[in-house]
Write a protein that holds these residues in place. Structure first.
Motif, PDB file in Angstrom:
ATOM      1  N   ARG A 107      11.328  -2.843   1.000  1.00 32.56           N
ATOM      2  CA  ARG A 107      12.100  -2.142   2.038  1.00 32.56           C
ATOM      3  C   ARG A 107      13.436  -1.604   1.528  1.00 32.56           C
ATOM      4  O   ARG A 107      14.166  -0.959   2.272  1.00 32.56           O
ATOM      5  CB  ARG A 107      12.362  -3.087   3.211  1.00 32.56           C
ATOM      6  N   GLY A 108      13.757  -1.892   0.283  1.00 30.75           N
ATOM      7  CA  GLY A 108      15.045  -1.449  -0.246  1.00 30.75           C
ATOM      8  C   GLY A 108      16.205  -2.199   0.361  1.00 30.75           C
ATOM      9  O   GLY A 108      17.308  -1.670   0.489  1.00 30.75           O
ATOM     10  N   GLU A 109      15.979  -3.465   0.718  1.00 32.90           N
ATOM     11  CA  GLU A 109      17.019  -4.287   1.334  1.00 32.90           C
ATOM     12  C   GLU A 109      17.489  -5.375   0.369  1.00 32.90           C
ATOM     13  O   GLU A 109      17.768  -6.503   0.771  1.00 32.90           O
ATOM     14  CB  GLU A 109      16.502  -4.910   2.629  1.00 32.90           C
ATOM     15  N   ALA A 110      17.577  -5.036  -0.884  1.00 34.23           N
ATOM     16  CA  ALA A 110      18.025  -5.995  -1.896  1.00 34.23           C
ATOM     17  C   ALA A 110      18.692  -5.255  -3.048  1.00 34.23           C
ATOM     18  O   ALA A 110      18.480  -4.057  -3.249  1.00 34.23           O
ATOM     19  CB  ALA A 110      16.845  -6.824  -2.407  1.00 34.23           C
ATOM     20  N   ILE A 111      19.504  -6.004  -3.777  1.00 36.54           N
ATOM     21  CA  ILE A 111      20.179  -5.488  -4.970  1.00 36.54           C
ATOM     22  C   ILE A 111      19.741  -6.335  -6.161  1.00 36.54           C
ATOM     23  O   ILE A 111      19.693  -7.573  -6.072  1.00 36.54           O
ATOM     24  CB  ILE A 111      21.713  -5.563  -4.825  1.00 36.54           C
ATOM     25  N   ILE A 112      19.429  -5.700  -7.265  1.00 35.62           N
ATOM     26  CA  ILE A 112      19.007  -6.419  -8.463  1.00 35.62           C
ATOM     27  C   ILE A 112      19.801  -5.901  -9.660  1.00 35.62           C
ATOM     28  O   ILE A 112      20.180  -4.727  -9.708  1.00 35.62           O
ATOM     29  CB  ILE A 112      17.484  -6.264  -8.691  1.00 35.62           C
ATOM     30  N   ALA A 113      20.076  -6.798 -10.603  1.00 39.15           N
ATOM     31  CA  ALA A 113      20.878  -6.434 -11.777  1.00 39.15           C
ATOM     32  C   ALA A 113      20.151  -6.803 -13.067  1.00 39.15           C
ATOM     33  O   ALA A 113      19.440  -7.810 -13.120  1.00 39.15           O
ATOM     34  CB  ALA A 113      22.234  -7.140 -11.724  1.00 39.15           C
ATOM     35  N   PHE A 114      20.364  -5.967 -14.083  1.00 40.55           N
ATOM     36  CA  PHE A 114      19.762  -6.208 -15.401  1.00 40.55           C
ATOM     37  C   PHE A 114      20.821  -6.029 -16.491  1.00 40.55           C
ATOM     38  O   PHE A 114      21.727  -5.200 -16.357  1.00 40.55           O
ATOM     39  CB  PHE A 114      18.618  -5.236 -15.666  1.00 40.55           C
ATOM     40  N   ALA A 115      20.668  -6.805 -17.554  1.00 38.94           N
ATOM     41  CA  ALA A 115      21.528  -6.618 -18.722  1.00 38.94           C
ATOM     42  C   ALA A 115      21.037  -5.391 -19.478  1.00 38.94           C
ATOM     43  O   ALA A 115      19.932  -4.901 -19.241  1.00 38.94           O
ATOM     44  CB  ALA A 115      21.473  -7.851 -19.609  1.00 38.94           C
ATOM     45  N   SER A 116      21.847  -4.912 -20.404  1.00 37.80           N
ATOM     46  CA  SER A 116      21.495  -3.697 -21.145  1.00 37.80           C
ATOM     47  C   SER A 116      20.234  -3.857 -21.988  1.00 37.80           C
ATOM     48  O   SER A 116      19.577  -2.873 -22.325  1.00 37.80           O
ATOM     49  CB  SER A 116      22.667  -3.282 -22.048  1.00 37.80           C
ATOM     50  N   ASP A 117      19.865  -5.116 -22.299  1.00 37.52           N
ATOM     51  CA  ASP A 117      18.654  -5.338 -23.092  1.00 37.52           C
ATOM     52  C   ASP A 117      17.414  -5.535 -22.216  1.00 37.52           C
ATOM     53  O   ASP A 117      16.345  -5.877 -22.715  1.00 37.52           O
ATOM     54  CB  ASP A 117      18.828  -6.532 -24.029  1.00 37.52           C
ATOM     55  N   GLY A 118      17.571  -5.356 -20.900  1.00 40.38           N
ATOM     56  CA  GLY A 118      16.431  -5.432 -19.996  1.00 40.38           C
ATOM     57  C   GLY A 118      16.214  -6.767 -19.326  1.00 40.38           C
ATOM     58  O   GLY A 118      15.349  -6.902 -18.455  1.00 40.38           O
ATOM     59  N   ARG A 119      16.984  -7.784 -19.685  1.00 40.72           N
ATOM     60  CA  ARG A 119      16.827  -9.092 -19.065  1.00 40.72           C
ATOM     61  C   ARG A 119      17.321  -9.079 -17.623  1.00 40.72           C
ATOM     62  O   ARG A 119      18.344  -8.457 -17.320  1.00 40.72           O
ATOM     63  CB  ARG A 119      17.590 -10.163 -19.849  1.00 40.72           C
ATOM     64  N   TRP A 120      16.585  -9.781 -16.737  1.00 40.37           N
ATOM     65  CA  TRP A 120      17.043  -9.903 -15.359  1.00 40.37           C
ATOM     66  C   TRP A 120      18.352 -10.675 -15.342  1.00 40.37           C
ATOM     67  O   TRP A 120      18.503 -11.670 -16.046  1.00 40.37           O
ATOM     68  CB  TRP A 120      16.002 -10.644 -14.508  1.00 40.37           C
ATOM     69  N   ALA A 121      19.315 -10.218 -14.517  1.00 38.39           N
ATOM     70  CA  ALA A 121      20.640 -10.835 -14.537  1.00 38.39           C
ATOM     71  C   ALA A 121      21.115 -11.353 -13.183  1.00 38.39           C
ATOM     72  O   ALA A 121      21.885 -12.309 -13.128  1.00 38.39           O
ATOM     73  CB  ALA A 121      21.662  -9.837 -15.083  1.00 38.39           C
ATOM     74  N   GLY A 122      20.690 -10.730 -12.085  1.00 38.25           N
ATOM     75  CA  GLY A 122      21.180 -11.187 -10.784  1.00 38.25           C
ATOM     76  C   GLY A 122      20.463 -10.532  -9.627  1.00 38.25           C
ATOM     77  O   GLY A 122      19.726  -9.554  -9.793  1.00 38.25           O
ATOM     78  N   PHE A 123      20.727 -11.071  -8.415  1.00 39.80           N
ATOM     79  CA  PHE A 123      19.986 -10.602  -7.233  1.00 39.80           C
ATOM     80  C   PHE A 123      20.713 -11.000  -5.951  1.00 39.80           C
ATOM     81  O   PHE A 123      21.462 -11.972  -5.916  1.00 39.80           O
ATOM     82  CB  PHE A 123      18.594 -11.236  -7.237  1.00 39.80           C
ATOM     83  N   SER A 124      20.468 -10.237  -4.893  1.00 38.74           N
ATOM     84  CA  SER A 124      20.926 -10.576  -3.547  1.00 38.74           C
ATOM     85  C   SER A 124      20.168  -9.697  -2.563  1.00 38.74           C
ATOM     86  O   SER A 124      19.651  -8.639  -2.942  1.00 38.74           O
ATOM     87  CB  SER A 124      22.443 -10.349  -3.390  1.00 38.74           C
ATOM     88  N   PHE A 125      20.077 -10.136  -1.289  1.00 41.02           N
ATOM     89  CA  PHE A 125      19.353  -9.330  -0.306  1.00 41.02           C
ATOM     90  C   PHE A 125      20.028  -9.400   1.061  1.00 41.02           C
ATOM     91  O   PHE A 125      20.936 -10.210   1.287  1.00 41.02           O
ATOM     92  CB  PHE A 125      17.892  -9.798  -0.192  1.00 41.02           C
ATOM     93  N   ILE A 126      19.606  -8.524   1.963  1.00 43.35           N
ATOM     94  CA  ILE A 126      20.158  -8.492   3.315  1.00 43.35           C
ATOM     95  C   ILE A 126      19.052  -8.695   4.342  1.00 43.35           C
ATOM     96  O   ILE A 126      17.884  -8.421   4.072  1.00 43.35           O
ATOM     97  CB  ILE A 126      20.894  -7.163   3.611  1.00 43.35           C
TER      98      ILE A 126
END
Length: 228
Positions: free
Chosen positions: A87-106
């Motif tokens: 639904r596009g109700e979340a934020i996701i973050a990645f490091a420059s090397d492609g590793r998953w780094a963080g997350f949050s949702f609403i």
């Protein structure tokens, strides 16, 4: 046995004092040197269906983090996170090397009158880099974009999150100012502190409730810009 003397450059001072004075004295200094040499770049974006691959890791890190801190956190099912991403109700973050780094949702409650910012988590290797604050800001902006008239709230026992909320305009409130949607309170049942919440008839708990009211913020802005 023939002893070969090493050739030493007379211009280099090899005294103990000069040698050890250039070494970092503690872990903080080592960390500081490493961060200075290799600054970490992150990509922070709105989550989409292609990001469901990382759901398992997000759930595992969230659970292990709660256990390590000894604090309560309501469990989020993989199905819920998948829905949020689709639904596009979340934020996701990645490091420059492609590793998953963080997350949050609403999530929205009471027919869209309230929106919660939830599930903020940063991978252990990327903590203390300022990433949590960046994700918090992005999820707040996403909440304002999708629900511009809604009151945004956060329940947390973490001092760092409280500080970030305050910087965004959140204020501490009583639990009576939170949504009365029973589905919202159902999500608290998987928290280890749920018994405390229920014993107090949902009037308070170990978490601090914080609220961003767009109408109040609008009034504050008006007062600041009004001529004196």
């Amino acid at each position: 046995m023939k002893i070969i003397n090493p050739i030493i450059n007379p211009d280099i001072n090899l005294s103990k004092k000069s040698f050890f004075s250039v070494l970092p004295r503690n872990k903080a200094e080592v960390s500081s040197v490493q961060e200075t040499e290799t600054p970490i770049e992150f990509t922070i974006e709105k989550a989409r269906s292609v990001h469901t691959y990382w759901i398992r890791q997000i759930c595992e890190v969230t659970l292990s983090s709660a256990i390590a801190r000894g604090t309560g956190i309501s469990k989020r099912s993989p199905e819920l996170l998948e829905t949020k991403m689709n639904r596009g109700e979340a934020i996701i973050a990645f490091a420059s090397d492609g590793r998953w780094a963080g997350f949050s949702f609403i999530s929205s409650w009471d027919d869209g009158r309230f929106v919660s910012n939830s599930g903020l988590i940063v991978a252990p290797e990327f903590r203390h880099t300022g990433l949590a604050k960046k994700i918090k800001t992005k999820i707040f902006e996403l909440s304002r974009e999708k629900y511009p008239k809604a009151k945004i709230f956060s329940l947390t026992s973490g001092l760092a999150v409280m500080k970030m909320n305050h910087e965004l305009g959140f204020e501490p409130v009583t639990f009576s100012e939170l949504p009365q949607d029973e589905l919202f309170w159902e999500s608290c049942k998987s928290c280890v502190n749920c018994s405390i919440l229920m014993s107090k008839e949902r009037k308070n708990c170990l978490c601090t409730a914080m609220l961003y009211d767009p109408e109040s913020q609008k009034a504050i802005s008006t007062l600041k810009t009004a001529p004196h």
